[in-house]
Design an enzyme around this catalytic site. Sequence first.
Site, PDB file in Angstrom:
ATOM      1  CD  GLU A 136      -2.438   1.285   2.204  1.00 23.01           C
ATOM      2  OE1 GLU A 136      -2.917   0.839   3.408  1.00 23.01           O
ATOM      3  OE2 GLU A 136      -3.794   1.510   2.116  1.00 23.01           O
ATOM      4  CB  ALA A 271       0.316  -3.123  11.917  1.00 27.59           C
ATOM      5  CG  MET A 272      -0.342  -3.448   4.751  1.00 28.92           C
ATOM      6  SD  MET A 272      -0.309  -2.122   4.378  1.00 28.92           S
ATOM      7  CE  MET A 272      -2.120  -3.143   3.005  1.00 28.92           C
ATOM      8  CD  GLU A 273      -5.119  -1.974   5.297  1.00 26.23           C
ATOM      9  OE1 GLU A 273      -3.607  -1.667   6.715  1.00 26.23           O
ATOM     10  OE2 GLU A 273      -5.115  -1.110   4.500  1.00 26.23           O
ATOM     11  CG  ASN A 274       0.180  -7.090   3.941  1.00 21.92           C
ATOM     12  OD1 ASN A 274      -0.213  -6.655   2.966  1.00 21.92           O
ATOM     13  ND2 ASN A 274       0.599  -7.771   4.542  1.00 21.92           N
ATOM     14  CG  HIS A 306      -6.289   0.401  12.826  1.00 21.12           C
ATOM     15  ND1 HIS A 306      -6.016   1.870  13.017  1.00 21.12           N
ATOM     16  CD2 HIS A 306      -6.114   0.122  10.608  1.00 21.12           C
ATOM     17  CE1 HIS A 306      -6.283   2.151  11.267  1.00 21.12           C
ATOM     18  NE2 HIS A 306      -6.047   0.711  10.764  1.00 21.12           N
ATOM     19  CD  GLU A 307      -3.407  -2.793  10.702  1.00 17.18           C
ATOM     20  OE1 GLU A 307      -3.352  -3.307   9.213  1.00 17.18           O
ATOM     21  OE2 GLU A 307      -3.062  -1.531  11.036  1.00 17.18           O
ATOM     22  CG  HIS A 310      -7.924  -2.219   7.530  1.00 18.44           C
ATOM     23  ND1 HIS A 310      -8.841  -1.372   7.584  1.00 18.44           N
ATOM     24  CD2 HIS A 310      -6.755  -0.925   8.496  1.00 18.44           C
ATOM     25  CE1 HIS A 310      -8.165   0.052   7.384  1.00 18.44           C
ATOM     26  NE2 HIS A 310      -6.983   0.581   8.405  1.00 18.44           N
TER      27      HIS A 310
HETATM   28 ZN   LIG Z   1      -5.113   1.565   8.485  1.00 22.60          ZN
END
Ligand SMILES: [Zn+2]
Length: 834
Positions: A136, A271-274, A306-307, A310
């Site tokens: 992202e 963090a990243m919501e993969n 949060h993640e 998503h």
């Molecule tokens: Zn986010």
Amino acid sequence: MVSRENNPYRLSTDIAPTNYRLDIIPNLDDALFSGVAIISLDVKVGTNEISFNAIELDLDEITVTDAQGKTQKGHAVYDVDYELASLTLDNKLAVGPATLEVGFRGILNDQLHGFYRSTFVDAEGVKQTIATTQFEATDARRAFPCWDEPSFKATFDVTLNVPSHLAAYSNSPIASETTNPDGTRRVVFSQTMKMSTYLVAFVIGPFEETEPVDVRGTPLRIVVPTGKTHLASFAEEASIFALNFFSTYFDIPYPGDKMDMVAVPDFAFGAMENLGCITYRETALLVDPTTASLAELERVATVVAHELAHMWFGDLVTMEWWEGIWLNEAFATFMEVLCTNAFKPEWKMWVSFGIDRDGALQVDGLHSTRPIEYEVVSPADMRGMFDVLTYEKGGSVLRMLEQYLGADVFRDGIRHYLRKHSYANTVTTDLWDALEEISGLPVRELMNTWILQGGHPLVTLAGGELSQQPFSYAESGAESAIGERWMVPVLTRPLTSEVTSKHLLSETTLRLDTKEPTVLNAGGSGVYRSRYGSKELREISAHINELEELERATLIADGWAALFASQLSWADFWSLVKGLGDHDEPTPWSTIATAIDYANRALRDEQRPVLVNAVRELFGPQFERLGWDARPNETERTPQLRAIVIGTLGTLGEREDIRNEALKRFDANNLDGDLARSILRNVATLNRPGDFETFLDRYQNAKNPQDEIRYLYAFASFNDERIALTTAEKCFSEFRSQDSPFVLASLTTNRVTGPAVWRYLTKRWDEALERFPLNTHARMTSGIQTFVSDRAFANEVISFHRAHPFEGEQRTVEQNLEKLSVGLHFADSLRNQF
Ligand SMILES: [Zn+2]
């Protein structure tokens, strides 16, 4: 407005991918990778032109096969400016399915985006290498050729060929594993659901997993660098709670097949919501709950929530184009607080979120603010969207809406929206329409006033009348992004009652039918500054200790905003805060500590003793009451208040006894939990010979990620230029690039040594931009707003940053500069009041 058709960054919808088969060979030793992509296409309009996204990739000859099995070959032409590759075929492709096959090669970069490599030294002192992804917003195109826009959803079949001793993860479970002739392991992952390219992930390295836990049929694991599973239990507990919570709240099962939460040693974001393979920086996932502070535990719980939010809002239902990213992030921010508040009610998350909201309003009161949603044309435009206005202001506006509509109505609207748009894409107004359908209230019209213009109102209650005007810290210059009028959902209640009344203040004024003393912003969720008439303020101030916690915190935050805007005198602010009783809720005290810190920067040396005495007078009684160690039956939040009190009294209050005890605990290496940072701040401020070396040693041998980061940020409290510059140098040589920009920012906030660090940084400016992740560049400048004591130096800072603008995030720098000029004005005014 730039439409899809005339935006050169966007792809034609004549052809859309439906499935990607990716077979990838990372070479960790040489920092290279290669692969083959077989992309199933749906040709909607017959064409002989195919364009897709690719950047920093070498593409082999491309083969395109149509539905009849006829094959054509060709070579891509690159357009580097728009990050495109295009292919012209001899014969037109007919409408219907087709397949594109292409081999590609790229570099595992060290920029923490796209497909990147990082190295770290493990607990045994052995150097380890990982390869991982961060796509992202628009970096999947650095890892494989693709239609890299969120609206081109497709399924993915990923195969990774990895060294046999390393683990490999992607978005779905492993379907099969075999050994290649060269000894590498061929890991084939099952097909994903239909999703956007920015959610694809590959992670390869020396990792291990916790035992899978079954959460409503989804196996959930915490994936950690080998040897760190003992730090995973809290994240596991928070994840199980959140996955259950959201399945119930949204009333839709988790859409993926498994859930791996991966701690990555080098990570540019939080963090990243993969989908199914969420990646985190270590401090956001791994924690030792027996030694962590409340804030450190909150961080893990909220980032995890949060993640996971998503997975539905973002992954299952996705914005059509990047101007919608704010809603994705604002919603996840709102949900992280809602979920964590249910997970740990004793943490009172909505009260502490008041601090985050206030941080966003401090930016939003500047003329250089922006509307929450704005037009996004290029990748650089969208980089500017990952800021407090998107996350914290956006999340606060949703909370205000939820409180106005009612929690159940809001939730039902969200369920309706998610069900209607599953596996598809939306624009912002789709959510307002869903909420409007369920509530029968004018949600779209109301929200447009909050989303499409910057700023927020100042709501005044005087003489039985509510009125609104735009809030700002200073007179407008030539241009201002602050809007004029909002549809403000105002909640009020009589001081003596808990029954709230809802008003929609859409015009300039509104008559309230009440003679009783009234609380404005009842409950404290409104996204506006409040001001009472003088009679009303006297009534409220006299009863400040009877307000709800968030109401009280908001009253103090609004007071500080008025003081900073030079609309309230220091004496009036101080008399308001002196009325605070013995509540253990830390939020208002944190605001007061910030105000004192600014005052300390503003005052001349000969004026400072007055402030020192004021600090002792205000905080002293709190310390006598709380002491150093936990008392029986105190609340979960009391240690945070104790930490604020000790941190402030020992430094700005210069209290000898506090300093001595801090040194004693530091020497005994007895500093965990909430007090750790306050003790380190006290110790560093004293600048004892040899302490810096001890800090450095403890940083290098930290027991857990929190311990490491505590020392890293505490370096900034040494009031010694040599130490400050040594630390700044380490940002370019020793510290990880994920941390260095933040360390530099915190070093510049030191009142004594900050200017020297800033000058040092500007000498190495180009190197810094080269070295640190793109999304952290503007963050590096966050400390400049504190240079309020020296106007000549401030002018030097302003000239430098105007001469060195960033491409995508200059607005954040402009906001820091405007805050600096407001601060200079505040400092002038304050010096005349002491
Ligand atoms: Zn986010």
